[in-house]
Structures are given as structure tokens and as C-alpha cells.
Design an enzyme around this catalytic site. Sequence first.
Site, PDB file in Angstrom:
ATOM      1  N   LYS A 120       0.800  -1.105  -0.127  1.00  0.00           N
ATOM      2  CA  LYS A 120       0.280  -0.036   0.092  1.00  0.00           C
ATOM      3  C   LYS A 120       1.027   1.222  -0.164  1.00  0.00           C
ATOM      4  CE  LYS A 120      -3.514   0.535   2.315  1.00  0.00           C
ATOM      5  NZ  LYS A 120      -5.007   0.094   3.393  1.00  0.00           N
ATOM      6  N   ILE A 121       0.632   1.964  -0.655  1.00  0.00           N
ATOM      7  CA  ILE A 121       1.150   3.440  -1.348  1.00  0.00           C
ATOM      8  C   ILE A 121       0.351   4.827  -0.942  1.00  0.00           C
ATOM      9  CG2 ILE A 121       3.070   4.781  -2.463  1.00  0.00           C
ATOM     10  CD1 ILE A 121       3.934   1.761  -3.289  1.00  0.00           C
TER      11      ILE A 121
END
Length: 371
Positions: free
Chosen positions: A142-143
Amino acid sequence: MTQATDRPTRRLSDAGVSIWLDDLSRERLDTGNLAALVESHDVVGVTTNPTIFAGALSAGNAYDGTLAELAGTDVEDAVERITTDDVRRAADVLRGVYDATGTVDGRVSIEVDPRLAHDTDATAATARRLWATVDRPNVMIKIPATLEGLPAISATLAAGISVNVTLIFSLERYRAVMDAFLTGLEQARANGHDLAPIGSVASFFVSRVDAAVDARLDEIGTDEARALRGTAAIANARLAYAAYEEVFSSERWSSLRDAGAQPQRPLWASTGVKNPDYPDTLYVTELVAPGVVNTMPQATLDAVADHGEIAGDTVSGRAQEAADTIAAVEAQGISMDEVTARLEAEGVSKFEVSWDELLTTTKNGLDAAGA
């Protein structure tokens, strides 16, 4: 006579929606709860974030053995060990789903340290490390969709790593996220990676938009303003889906699709209802569309299983209606650009606070274990 296909159904999968659980804990893994939800609630994925891990670590004693084992370890290393272990185990639980769906679902997400949200290089480097540490093909990194996160998203995908883009609130930023995805896949293809197993979702946040807009409508206080409460978030998401349909019918995407790539699916995040006056399944039943993911906290998951009526697609073809709703909100003097920019900043800040809580809780546990 009403046809069977016209009857409401409680199976989102019949409408082309994938259900992901927005929660993970050692207790869920140890008790078999996650595996049970795959069977009972059609759960086909899991999302996590710093808030979820902080809550899991502070509740009960499921982590006591691990904390004792890690006593004397640097706290940040311990946090990474604990979170990656949980994600690895969850990925193993969902590996059958991953294989059965041709690598589309069965995904488990783990977030990059939110303190790096405005550091492109550090985000990309951490994404690569987490990918290697978890070492499961069905993990997603997750970014956050900050401006600095966009090139990190492309770089991570270019390395053949699956990405869950989080904290998307505005349509403008969502379009930039889709562009970053396409750029990343183009680079991955140039780098010789097989595009087929590279997965990505774009986490478009929902309920927080209503919470912010409704507060402003309440301040205005007119009947016209109050009539718009609870409408902005769904309209915003429906416009996002229209943008998704546009981008993923383009020639640029067709070239990647022909090379075996999967589309970056919209994921509705923050779907737990924050206003008790609204139906508890609001952000599920009103956002049904083919090819989307809805990630839900346990309460929403249970509500949908118990009384959610899924009558079919409630998104496609409603872009103009959604645009009219947003225009009506802005006619009240509310800037959606301002609302979504503030929500992004608050989202990053809240995850930073949760990360600090996770570090503090872990340190306290390590200290107690080493005493």
C-alpha cells in the site's frame, strides 16, 4: 412475474463485486476466523493499515509470545517483523482464492510506513523490502496517493510488485493514480516482467467525504443544504467509476491488456457508515458495479451478510446525476477540491499517529517481555 435475475440478492459476487475485509489480527489468524469468513461471507481479500495493526496489538494477548521472542529487538524492526508475519500468514490463508481467480483476488495488503508519504525514493525502497520480506505473490504493497507517492507507485509496479494505492479522495488525484499505474506497467513490460500477476487496486475513500461535507452543510443550515447531506461521497465515487471506465477503454490500456495485464480496479475504502442516521450498508448497496472491490470493516461485512439487498449495478450510467449532485454541493459554497485536499492531509496525519501508537505499544510490550 418478476424474473429471478431482478430479485435483490445478498451476494455481491453475483454483481461482480469482490469483498475484502478491512481488518487483520493475530487472533483472526490463530482462531481460524479469517478462513471462516472466506467461506461464510465471501471474503476474497484483506486490507490493513497502521490503525488496524495498532488496534490489534493493543487488544488481548495474542502477540505476547512474539513480543517475548523479540525482546531486546529494535522497536521498528519488531513492528516490521510482527506486521509482515501477520500479512504472510493471511496471504497463505487466501492463496487458494488467489489461484482460483487467476491472481485477481486472494490479495492481502501491507502499508509502507506512513511517515514516508512525502518521500518518493524511501517509499519505493520500503515497498521493495516489504515485498521481499513477505515473499508471497498475493501480497500488495500500500502506497498513499500523495504527489510524492505517484512516482513511487510507478517505480514499484515497474519492478513487478503489486500495489494498493491508498488515500484517494479527489477525481483529479484518481486520474493521476491511473496514469501512474499505466506508466508503471509500461515500464514493467519494458523491464521484461510478466504483467499477468501484477495486481493493483486504487482505494477511493468514501464515508470520510460525507463526514466532511455534511459538517459544512450543517453549518450552512438551510433546508436546501440539509437536503444534500449524505449525497457527496456516493456521487464522488460514481464519478470516479466513470473515469475508470474511460481510462480502461483507452488505446493505451488496450496495449497493456493485450500483453496480459490486469486493470487497476477501483476499491471503495472507508465504507463503514459514520453517521448512525444512514443505513449501515449505504456505501455498499449504492456502489455496486462490475469489477470493483469493496473493503469493509467487520460490522459492515456482517450488516451486508444479514440484511444487505444487492439489486444489481447502482453506479454505471449515473455519472451525469453524480455530477449534478456535486454541482449542487458546490453551489452551497463548498469546494470539493478543498475538502478532498484536507482529507488527504488528515489521512496521512492519522496514519502517522497510528504508526506512533503502534511503535509505543510494541515498545511497551518488548520492555515488559524483557523485564
